[in-house]
Structures are given as structure tokens and as C-alpha cells.
Design a protein around this motif. Structure first.
Motif, short mmCIF file in Angstrom:
data_model
loop_
_atom_site.label_atom_id
_atom_site.label_comp_id
_atom_site.label_asym_id
_atom_site.label_seq_id
_atom_site.Cartn_x
_atom_site.Cartn_y
_atom_site.Cartn_z
N UNK A 137 0.84 -1.19 0.00
CA UNK A 137 0.00 0.00 0.00
C UNK A 137 0.88 1.25 0.00
N UNK A 138 0.53 2.20 -0.86
CA UNK A 138 1.23 3.48 -0.89
C UNK A 138 0.84 4.32 0.32
N UNK A 139 1.74 5.13 0.88
CA UNK A 139 3.16 5.22 0.53
C UNK A 139 3.93 4.00 1.03
N UNK A 140 4.93 3.61 0.27
CA UNK A 140 5.67 2.39 0.59
C UNK A 140 7.13 2.71 0.87
N UNK A 141 7.78 1.80 1.54
CA UNK A 141 9.21 1.92 1.81
C UNK A 141 9.99 1.25 0.68
N UNK A 142 10.86 1.97 -0.02
CA UNK A 142 11.66 1.34 -1.08
C UNK A 142 12.46 0.14 -0.57
N UNK A 143 12.96 0.22 0.65
CA UNK A 143 13.72 -0.90 1.21
C UNK A 143 12.83 -2.13 1.38
N UNK A 144 11.59 -1.93 1.88
CA UNK A 144 10.68 -3.05 2.04
C UNK A 144 10.27 -3.61 0.68
N UNK A 145 10.09 -2.72 -0.29
CA UNK A 145 9.74 -3.19 -1.64
C UNK A 145 10.83 -4.10 -2.19
N UNK A 146 12.08 -3.71 -2.02
CA UNK A 146 13.19 -4.54 -2.51
C UNK A 146 13.22 -5.88 -1.79
N UNK A 147 12.92 -5.87 -0.49
CA UNK A 147 12.89 -7.12 0.27
C UNK A 147 11.80 -8.03 -0.28
N UNK A 148 10.61 -7.48 -0.47
CA UNK A 148 9.51 -8.29 -0.97
C UNK A 148 9.78 -8.79 -2.39
N UNK A 149 10.41 -7.96 -3.20
CA UNK A 149 10.77 -8.37 -4.55
C UNK A 149 11.74 -9.54 -4.51
N UNK A 150 12.74 -9.42 -3.67
CA UNK A 150 13.72 -10.50 -3.54
C UNK A 150 13.06 -11.80 -3.13
N UNK A 151 12.09 -11.70 -2.23
CA UNK A 151 11.42 -12.89 -1.73
C UNK A 151 10.51 -13.53 -2.78
N UNK A 152 9.76 -12.72 -3.54
CA UNK A 152 8.89 -13.32 -4.55
C UNK A 152 9.71 -13.93 -5.69
N UNK B 72 14.35 -21.41 0.73
CA UNK B 72 15.10 -22.66 0.71
C UNK B 72 14.24 -23.75 0.09
N UNK B 73 14.84 -24.51 -0.81
CA UNK B 73 14.11 -25.61 -1.41
C UNK B 73 14.01 -26.74 -0.41
N UNK B 74 12.81 -27.24 -0.10
CA UNK B 74 12.68 -28.34 0.85
C UNK B 74 13.52 -29.53 0.43
N UNK B 75 14.12 -30.21 1.41
CA UNK B 75 15.01 -31.33 1.11
C UNK B 75 14.33 -32.38 0.26
N UNK C 148 4.98 -22.45 -4.97
CA UNK C 148 5.75 -22.51 -3.73
C UNK C 148 4.90 -23.09 -2.59
N UNK C 149 3.64 -22.69 -2.55
CA UNK C 149 2.75 -23.14 -1.49
C UNK C 149 2.52 -24.65 -1.57
N UNK C 150 2.22 -25.14 -2.77
CA UNK C 150 2.00 -26.57 -2.94
C UNK C 150 3.28 -27.35 -2.67
N UNK C 151 4.40 -26.81 -3.10
CA UNK C 151 5.68 -27.47 -2.86
C UNK C 151 5.94 -27.62 -1.37
N UNK D 213 3.54 -21.10 6.90
CA UNK D 213 3.44 -20.98 5.45
C UNK D 213 3.81 -19.58 4.99
N UNK D 214 3.39 -18.56 5.73
CA UNK D 214 3.78 -17.19 5.39
C UNK D 214 5.29 -17.05 5.40
N UNK D 215 5.94 -17.61 6.41
CA UNK D 215 7.39 -17.51 6.52
C UNK D 215 8.10 -18.27 5.42
N UNK D 216 7.61 -19.48 5.11
CA UNK D 216 8.27 -20.33 4.12
C UNK D 216 8.03 -19.87 2.70
N UNK D 217 6.77 -19.53 2.38
CA UNK D 217 6.41 -19.21 1.00
C UNK D 217 6.63 -17.74 0.67
N UNK D 218 6.20 -16.86 1.58
CA UNK D 218 6.35 -15.42 1.33
C UNK D 218 7.65 -14.87 1.93
#
Length: 233
Positions: free
Chosen positions: A106-121, A127-130, A166-169, A184-189
Motif C-alpha cells: 500500500x502506498x506510501x511504501x518503503x523502497x527498502x521493504x519493496x526490494x525485500x519483498x521483490x527478492x522474496x517473490x 530454501x528448497x525443501x530437502x 511454492x505453497x503446494x511445494x 506458510x507465510x514464513x516459508x512461501x512469502x
């Protein structure tokens, strides 16, 4: 010349467009922008970005409609989309996620948080499950191949978004064990955030629709979370 990860920005506000471009290029991405939905759709199809940052409110085609078009095309259906909008009501978040968005800011957004979320998506910290490293994950007529990013249901390929995959995996790799919404939020997002447990529920509902006769393989554990594959084969 170094190959940079491409990110497409579809945003009609010129100032925000410039901010996003500077932020992305400063972080080492290659950015390309469009100021309306029609131009954005053409850009995404020609630029072939690894991710899209998409404004919900655009002057012609809405962000939701654009997202729907991306979902219809097998070439772009897997591309992660971060929706960016001034509208922060829960219903807007849910509708955006229903249309296939991977995340929502949601705007206004933090550029740092945006980069973090981008990296995560993009999967930068996931980590790929064993259980997935040694090949496809299988259950009855379901076959999930992490290497090929491919799901087959009774031999027919089914298209999943990046987040749905990612969720199904995660669920299949944790077969028989309950996974809480927070896990699931921590693992997938890649992070937890207040009020976004509904995000998991929304994606589970969409995932079940795509699993067809195997929808019940994803069980709801009331008050806790979800469990995959506890039903007998």
C-alpha cells in the motif's frame, strides 16, 4: 555484459515511476516502465521480466484486468506480481491475490521493504525443501517437479502462479504434517506480517480449485492451518 534480473513497472504516477526505477536500478535490477495497462501488457510480453510491480489503479486497463490477462497466458502466468496501490482495504488485497498477485503493498511504501519483498517473490531467500531436491514430489495423480516448475494432475499439466507453486511445494514436502498459516507465510512469502493470514487462505482456495479431484488432499485443520496428503492413497 552482466545479465541483470529484469523487473517491469506499470505505474501511471510519473514520480513513483521514477522512484521505482531509481530504486530498482540502484539495487542492480534492469527496470522498464509503462504508464498504463495496455502499454504495460505489451511491455511485459516483449521485455519478459522476472517480476512485475503493478499499480492497481491505471487510466485504461485496471491492474486487476492486467493481472488477469497475465494469468491467461502460459508465458506470463508464472511471473510474480507485486501489486502497488493507494487502496488498503482488506477486500482490495483479497481481490488482488485472487487475481494472481504474489504480494500487495500500500502506498506510501518503503523502497527498502519493496526490494525485500521483490527478492522474496523472486525466490532469493527461499530454501528448497530437502524432499524436493531429489526430484518430483508425487501423491496419487499429482506430480510436482520443482526443477521444471511443472504440476501434472492425472498426467495433464496445470498452470500455477509462482506463489501457488511454492505453497503446494511446501505442503507436499511436509506431507502428513500440519503447517500453520504463520509457518506458510514464513516459508512461501519469506516473512510474517500482521493481518495477512488471510493471504494464505486465499491462495489455498485458488490452489484447491486447480487441483480438481485432489482438492481434498489439502486439508484444513481448524484453528491451526493446513495439512497435505494425510488421506490414504
Amino acid at each position: 555484459m552482466e545479465n541483470k534480473t529484469r523487473v517491469a513497472v506499470v505505474e501511471d504516477d510519473a514520480d513513483i515511476n521514477r522512484l521505482l526505477t531509481v530504486t530498482l536500478e540502484g539495487a542492480g535490477y534492469e527496470a522498464a516502465t509503462a504508464a498504463d495497462g495496455e502499454a504495460g501488457l505489451l511491455l511485459i510480453r516483449s521485455f519478459a521480466p522476472a517480476a512485475v510491480i503493478l499499480d492497481l489503479m491505471l487510466p485504461d486497463m485496471s491492474g486487476l484486468d492486467l493481472c488477469r490477462e497475465l494469468q491467461r497466458d502460459p508465458k506470463t502466468a508464472h511471473t510474480p506480481v507485486i501489486m502497488l496501490t493507494a487502496r488498503g482495504e482488506e477486500i482490495d488485497r483479497v481481490v488482488g491475490l485472487e487475481m494472481g498477485a504474489s504480494d500487495y503493498m500500500v502506498k506510501p511504501f518503503s523502497p527498502r521493504e519493496l526490494l525485500l519483498r521483490l527478492k522474496l517473490v523472486l525466490g532469493g531467500k527461499r530454501r528448497t525443501p530437502a524432499a524436493a531436491r531429489d526430484g518430483a514430489l508425487r501423491f496419487n495423480g499429482l506430480s510436482l517437479d520443482p526443477e521444471a516448475h511443472r504440476l501434472e494432475v492425472d498426467g495433464a499439466e496445470v498452470t500455477l502462479t509462482a506463489t501457488e507453486f511454492k505453497l503446494l511445494q511446501d505442503l507436499m514436502a511436509s506431507r502428513g504434517r500440519v503447517r500453520s498459516r504463520e509457518q506458510l507465510l514464513s516459508s512461501v512469502w519469506g516473512y510474517g506480517f500482521e493481518g495477512y493470514a488471510r493471504t494464505v487462505d486465499t491462495h489455498i482456495r485458488r490452489l484447491r480449485q486447480k487441483l480438481g479431484t485432489y482438492a481434498e488432499s489439502v486439508e484444513t485443520i481448524r484453528g491451526v492451518g493446513y495439512r497435505f496428503g494425510a488421506l490414504p492413497e
